[in-house]
Design a protein around this motif. Sequence first.
Motif, PDB file in Angstrom:
ATOM      1  N   LYS A   1       6.331  -2.429  37.504  1.00  0.00           N
ATOM      2  CA  LYS A   1       7.020  -1.821  36.469  1.00  0.00           C
ATOM      3  C   LYS A   1       7.534  -2.876  35.623  1.00  0.00           C
ATOM      4  O   LYS A   1       8.068  -2.324  34.628  1.00  0.00           O
ATOM      5  CB  LYS A   1       8.273  -1.415  37.468  1.00  0.00           C
TER       6      LYS A   1
ATOM      7  N   MET B   1      12.911 -12.129  43.506  1.00  0.00           N
ATOM      8  CA  MET B   1      14.441 -12.503  43.784  1.00  0.00           C
ATOM      9  C   MET B   1      14.234 -13.361  45.342  1.00  0.00           C
ATOM     10  O   MET B   1      15.270 -14.165  45.476  1.00  0.00           O
ATOM     11  CB  MET B   1      15.196 -11.264  44.117  1.00  0.00           C
TER      12      MET B   1
ATOM     13  N   LEU C   1      21.482 -14.979  32.394  1.00  0.00           N
ATOM     14  CA  LEU C   1      21.238 -14.805  33.761  1.00  0.00           C
ATOM     15  C   LEU C   1      21.385 -16.175  34.802  1.00  0.00           C
ATOM     16  O   LEU C   1      21.905 -16.089  35.831  1.00  0.00           O
ATOM     17  CB  LEU C   1      20.013 -14.119  34.101  1.00  0.00           C
TER      18      LEU C   1
ATOM     19  N   ASP D   1      11.845   5.968  40.020  1.00  0.00           N
ATOM     20  CA  ASP D   1      12.337   5.180  41.017  1.00  0.00           C
ATOM     21  C   ASP D   1      12.851   3.912  40.634  1.00  0.00           C
ATOM     22  O   ASP D   1      12.339   3.340  39.572  1.00  0.00           O
ATOM     23  CB  ASP D   1      11.212   4.540  41.897  1.00  0.00           C
ATOM     24  N   ASP D   2      13.732   3.560  41.148  1.00  0.00           N
ATOM     25  CA  ASP D   2      14.867   2.080  40.682  1.00  0.00           C
ATOM     26  C   ASP D   2      15.329   2.257  39.408  1.00  0.00           C
ATOM     27  O   ASP D   2      15.498   0.932  38.953  1.00  0.00           O
ATOM     28  CB  ASP D   2      13.720   1.013  40.989  1.00  0.00           C
ATOM     29  N   VAL D   3      15.425   3.194  38.694  1.00  0.00           N
ATOM     30  CA  VAL D   3      16.180   3.259  37.454  1.00  0.00           C
ATOM     31  C   VAL D   3      17.598   2.813  37.784  1.00  0.00           C
ATOM     32  O   VAL D   3      18.409   1.965  37.224  1.00  0.00           O
ATOM     33  CB  VAL D   3      16.096   4.468  36.882  1.00  0.00           C
ATOM     34  N   TYR D   4      18.118   3.583  38.950  1.00  0.00           N
ATOM     35  CA  TYR D   4      19.656   3.202  39.562  1.00  0.00           C
ATOM     36  C   TYR D   4      19.405   2.929  40.941  1.00  0.00           C
ATOM     37  O   TYR D   4      18.332   3.269  41.784  1.00  0.00           O
ATOM     38  CB  TYR D   4      20.481   4.225  39.126  1.00  0.00           C
ATOM     39  N   VAL D   5      20.289   2.283  41.441  1.00  0.00           N
ATOM     40  CA  VAL D   5      20.551   2.619  43.261  1.00  0.00           C
ATOM     41  C   VAL D   5      20.866   4.000  43.493  1.00  0.00           C
ATOM     42  O   VAL D   5      20.276   4.463  44.332  1.00  0.00           O
ATOM     43  CB  VAL D   5      21.759   1.510  43.453  1.00  0.00           C
ATOM     44  N   ASP D   6      21.673   4.540  42.720  1.00  0.00           N
ATOM     45  CA  ASP D   6      22.110   5.891  42.932  1.00  0.00           C
ATOM     46  C   ASP D   6      22.372   6.693  41.835  1.00  0.00           C
ATOM     47  O   ASP D   6      23.187   6.354  40.781  1.00  0.00           O
ATOM     48  CB  ASP D   6      23.383   5.727  43.734  1.00  0.00           C
ATOM     49  N   TYR D   7      21.461   7.705  41.435  1.00  0.00           N
ATOM     50  CA  TYR D   7      21.483   8.653  40.320  1.00  0.00           C
ATOM     51  C   TYR D   7      20.978   9.769  40.608  1.00  0.00           C
ATOM     52  O   TYR D   7      19.716   9.711  41.064  1.00  0.00           O
ATOM     53  CB  TYR D   7      20.880   7.710  39.266  1.00  0.00           C
TER      54      TYR D   7
ATOM     55  N   ILE E   1      26.591 -10.732  34.471  1.00  0.00           N
ATOM     56  CA  ILE E   1      25.252  -9.665  34.657  1.00  0.00           C
ATOM     57  C   ILE E   1      24.399 -10.649  35.596  1.00  0.00           C
ATOM     58  O   ILE E   1      23.873 -10.180  36.941  1.00  0.00           O
ATOM     59  CB  ILE E   1      24.319  -9.288  33.484  1.00  0.00           C
TER      60      ILE E   1
ATOM     61  N   SER F   1      23.677  -9.949  39.533  1.00  0.00           N
ATOM     62  CA  SER F   1      22.485  -9.588  40.369  1.00  0.00           C
ATOM     63  C   SER F   1      22.208 -10.907  41.260  1.00  0.00           C
ATOM     64  O   SER F   1      20.914 -10.821  41.907  1.00  0.00           O
ATOM     65  CB  SER F   1      21.250  -9.876  39.274  1.00  0.00           C
TER      66      SER F   1
ATOM     67  N   MET G   1      16.958  -4.620  34.517  1.00  0.00           N
ATOM     68  CA  MET G   1      16.456  -5.424  35.328  1.00  0.00           C
ATOM     69  C   MET G   1      15.916  -4.579  36.466  1.00  0.00           C
ATOM     70  O   MET G   1      14.971  -5.105  37.153  1.00  0.00           O
ATOM     71  CB  MET G   1      17.581  -6.285  35.787  1.00  0.00           C
ATOM     72  N   ARG G   2      16.990  -3.792  37.149  1.00  0.00           N
ATOM     73  CA  ARG G   2      16.468  -3.136  38.417  1.00  0.00           C
ATOM     74  C   ARG G   2      15.249  -2.491  38.182  1.00  0.00           C
ATOM     75  O   ARG G   2      14.177  -2.455  39.145  1.00  0.00           O
ATOM     76  CB  ARG G   2      17.673  -2.258  38.993  1.00  0.00           C
ATOM     77  N   TYR G   3      14.716  -1.814  37.209  1.00  0.00           N
ATOM     78  CA  TYR G   3      13.581  -0.866  37.067  1.00  0.00           C
ATOM     79  C   TYR G   3      12.403  -1.968  36.878  1.00  0.00           C
ATOM     80  O   TYR G   3      11.386  -1.820  37.380  1.00  0.00           O
ATOM     81  CB  TYR G   3      13.879  -0.046  35.847  1.00  0.00           C
TER      82      TYR G   3
ATOM     83  N   VAL H   1      16.516  -6.102  42.619  1.00  0.00           N
ATOM     84  CA  VAL H   1      17.922  -6.259  42.302  1.00  0.00           C
ATOM     85  C   VAL H   1      18.767  -5.238  42.227  1.00  0.00           C
ATOM     86  O   VAL H   1      18.391  -4.302  41.560  1.00  0.00           O
ATOM     87  CB  VAL H   1      17.678  -7.153  41.128  1.00  0.00           C
ATOM     88  N   LYS H   2      19.984  -5.311  42.696  1.00  0.00           N
ATOM     89  CA  LYS H   2      21.039  -4.564  42.378  1.00  0.00           C
ATOM     90  C   LYS H   2      22.065  -5.301  41.256  1.00  0.00           C
ATOM     91  O   LYS H   2      21.973  -6.510  41.290  1.00  0.00           O
ATOM     92  CB  LYS H   2      21.939  -4.322  43.477  1.00  0.00           C
TER      93      LYS H   2
ATOM     94  N   PRO I   1      19.086   4.406  29.756  1.00  0.00           N
ATOM     95  CA  PRO I   1      18.651   4.735  31.027  1.00  0.00           C
ATOM     96  C   PRO I   1      19.066   3.334  31.817  1.00  0.00           C
ATOM     97  O   PRO I   1      18.692   2.374  31.377  1.00  0.00           O
ATOM     98  CB  PRO I   1      17.297   5.036  31.056  1.00  0.00           C
ATOM     99  N   GLY I   2      19.553   3.662  33.008  1.00  0.00           N
ATOM    100  CA  GLY I   2      20.027   2.410  33.884  1.00  0.00           C
ATOM    101  C   GLY I   2      21.571   1.979  33.641  1.00  0.00           C
ATOM    102  O   GLY I   2      21.931   1.272  34.480  1.00  0.00           O
ATOM    103  N   LEU I   3      22.183   2.427  32.901  1.00  0.00           N
ATOM    104  CA  LEU I   3      23.792   2.396  32.891  1.00  0.00           C
ATOM    105  C   LEU I   3      24.463   3.631  33.116  1.00  0.00           C
ATOM    106  O   LEU I   3      23.898   4.820  32.941  1.00  0.00           O
ATOM    107  CB  LEU I   3      24.208   2.336  31.304  1.00  0.00           C
ATOM    108  N   LYS I   4      25.471   3.541  33.882  1.00  0.00           N
ATOM    109  CA  LYS I   4      26.452   4.676  33.959  1.00  0.00           C
ATOM    110  C   LYS I   4      27.637   4.420  33.040  1.00  0.00           C
ATOM    111  O   LYS I   4      28.091   3.406  32.575  1.00  0.00           O
ATOM    112  CB  LYS I   4      26.949   4.819  35.464  1.00  0.00           C
TER     113      LYS I   4
ATOM    114  N   ASP J   1      27.047   0.127  42.927  1.00  0.00           N
ATOM    115  CA  ASP J   1      25.987  -0.889  43.036  1.00  0.00           C
ATOM    116  C   ASP J   1      25.129  -0.857  41.638  1.00  0.00           C
ATOM    117  O   ASP J   1      24.227  -1.647  41.277  1.00  0.00           O
ATOM    118  CB  ASP J   1      24.845  -0.617  44.129  1.00  0.00           C
ATOM    119  N   ASP J   2      25.401  -0.092  40.791  1.00  0.00           N
ATOM    120  CA  ASP J   2      24.834   0.029  39.384  1.00  0.00           C
ATOM    121  C   ASP J   2      25.532  -0.330  38.276  1.00  0.00           C
ATOM    122  O   ASP J   2      27.180  -0.480  38.600  1.00  0.00           O
ATOM    123  CB  ASP J   2      24.310   1.365  39.117  1.00  0.00           C
TER     124      ASP J   2
ATOM    125  N   SER K   1      27.825   9.394  31.968  1.00  0.00           N
ATOM    126  CA  SER K   1      26.537   9.127  32.533  1.00  0.00           C
ATOM    127  C   SER K   1      26.767   8.876  34.034  1.00  0.00           C
ATOM    128  O   SER K   1      27.329   7.801  34.381  1.00  0.00           O
ATOM    129  CB  SER K   1      25.857   8.033  31.898  1.00  0.00           C
TER     130      SER K   1
END
Lengths: 335, 346
Positions: free
Chosen positions: A96, A105, A122, A316-322, B90, B94, B123-125, B131-132, B163-166, B187-188, B261
């Motif tokens: 990805k 990590m 970061l 996959d893995d765009v979010y933890v939950d969506y 951020i 993480s 990052m997660r993607y 990572v969360k 995409p990736g933000l709520k 967790d997002d 979102s």
Amino acid sequence: MDLSRDTLISLYKTMTTIRHFEERGIPETGQRQMSASVHSSAGQEAVPTGICAHLTNEDYIGSTHRGHGHCIAKGVDPKNMMAELFGRSTGNNKGKGGSMHIADMSKGMLGTNGVVAASVPLAVGAALTSKLRNFGRVAVAFFGDGGANQGVLHECMNLASVWKLPVIFCCENNGYAESTPVSYGLSVANVADRAAGYDMPGIHVDGMDVFAVYEAAGEAVARARAGEGPSLLECRTYRFYGHTVFDDPLSYRTKEEQDHWRSRDPLKLFREMVVPEGLVTEEELNQMDDEAEALMEEAIKFADESPMPDPLELYDDVYVDYPVDMMRRGANMDI
Amino acid sequence: MTTDIMSTTVDREILYREAINEALRQEMELDETVIIMGEEIAGGAGLEHLGIVDAWGGPFRTTVGLIQQFGKERILDTPLSEAAFVGTAIGAASTGMRAVAELMFVDFVGVCMDQLLNNAAKMRYMFGGQVKVPFVLLTRIGAGFGSAAQHSESFYSIFSHIPGLKGVVPSDPYTAKGLLTAAIRDDDPVVYFEHKGLYLDKGAVPEEPYVIPLGKARTVRPGKDITLVGISRMTWVCTEAAEELQKQGTNAEVIDLLSVSPIDYDHIIDSVRRTHRLVVVDEDTPVCSLASDICARVAEEAFDYLDAPPSRVTAPHTPVPYSRPLENNYVPNAARVVRTVQGLVS
């Protein structure tokens, strides 16, 4: 410096692994037509090697677009890195991320990063976590001479100094931001001079000499671990190739300059300094080179034999939950 | 007590800003990894020799008293360095914290957008799920206060687009507390938009912590002739318009979007299938906006149910002006909504 034989072997092994990864992995990635966005760190091996030798798996680093060396020095497995470059599902990031986003990590590797100096906060955030949770870990924020002029770096140096965070700001000054010479874009003689503005030590070392880097990094890491705050460490180095695999560096660098720095190849300097001392022999170093070469063959084979990601992993893995439906709704996707 | 997860009937009433403060305080009590950082969130943080550690409690007093309870290790008043502290939050999120950062006004997002766009959201993607990033960005929207073009925008659509933000837009004290609790526990990365015009609104709020699910809209007024969708404070512009429309014989349903979102399209489409008409009322500017997106989605998915074009009442495609008569015309009001609806039902 008075280093043990084990340390010497470890330093050389890391440097030759990085060199071989760059020399083999990048052309092999090109042959597979996977990406043009791959940046070689060949020539700069002494910097991540000398610094990460002081770190454990629990410590953190933030890296750059030219980050393969940081990954290897931090203990990331070159097999998974090669697979990531080849876009395979066994890559560190499951294909990805590619070269500019390799993360592990489990090794405290917070990612190579495609935006100049973007990984610096970061690393500072990881240092904050360590401080607040009493982890005793340190973080290293790698950036280049181009990144030295990014505002976020300066904000972060101020913040880390104000909060006395355990972070080492490490500038890999390879002389060029893409094709622009450092002298054009930098208002001071050395990036390290800027440390004075943030009340932290600023150290300038020869980044081709792994022992100079190792010694300076040791002091900065010790200072961070002791809770005395951040340091700025500038390592003067050189990349042997262009900004990416495509540009011809002779369009902005002279052959004489390149030859000069080639003559200061960090692996060659290591040999010149170490072999006469007798702790490690020429043959042993040659053998480590051979092992690194064999490791790359193995990594390329591993990557080639690994499956490509399933197309549905796109979501996959765009979010933890969506809701996945929301990612393709209205897009008229095929999958 | 609470009868429905999207509303409450408790007697206890507090202000919107107090509901935000209460959610922050309770989540910090429940989870020691929750930290907050931002400019002036304590205020006067450097003046300990004067005994002042909480001169402001945030410019709108949403963080008042927190530094006294949780100390400066967890209430991190920052230098004026949004890129650094948003990025640092951020990075902390993480690596094991639940980090909340406050961006004083959403208009300031330009100085830290890279960290939101290229790190928090991706990052997660990019890292293949390694990572969360349990990170909340608190920020403020809303015009109508003479604050002019750089302190008044309602830029939630920019974040919906990434995409990736709520994102959430609480409209009253009850949703302010429930959505913030949900955002902190999520967790997002979540962007939480406080509306400046709602801070002094009072409403029923349960004392105990509770969660309003992210991504769910609610119906605040049932109706059968037209669906009005409100975003943040515009929900109450819609209900005001609905009262006027009722007098004219039009029975409007009002939906409070609550999340930008994910967007609860299904809730809106279910309503439009019954009412056959839609107006989205959005304080953001109209081009490439949330209002546009909702109208497009309804046109695609409920075309056969529509008796009129899906329509919008929004701010104009201009910066927010300063002078009162200009600003009064900028922000959507009930009269504009009523007039728009009249054109669709006649």
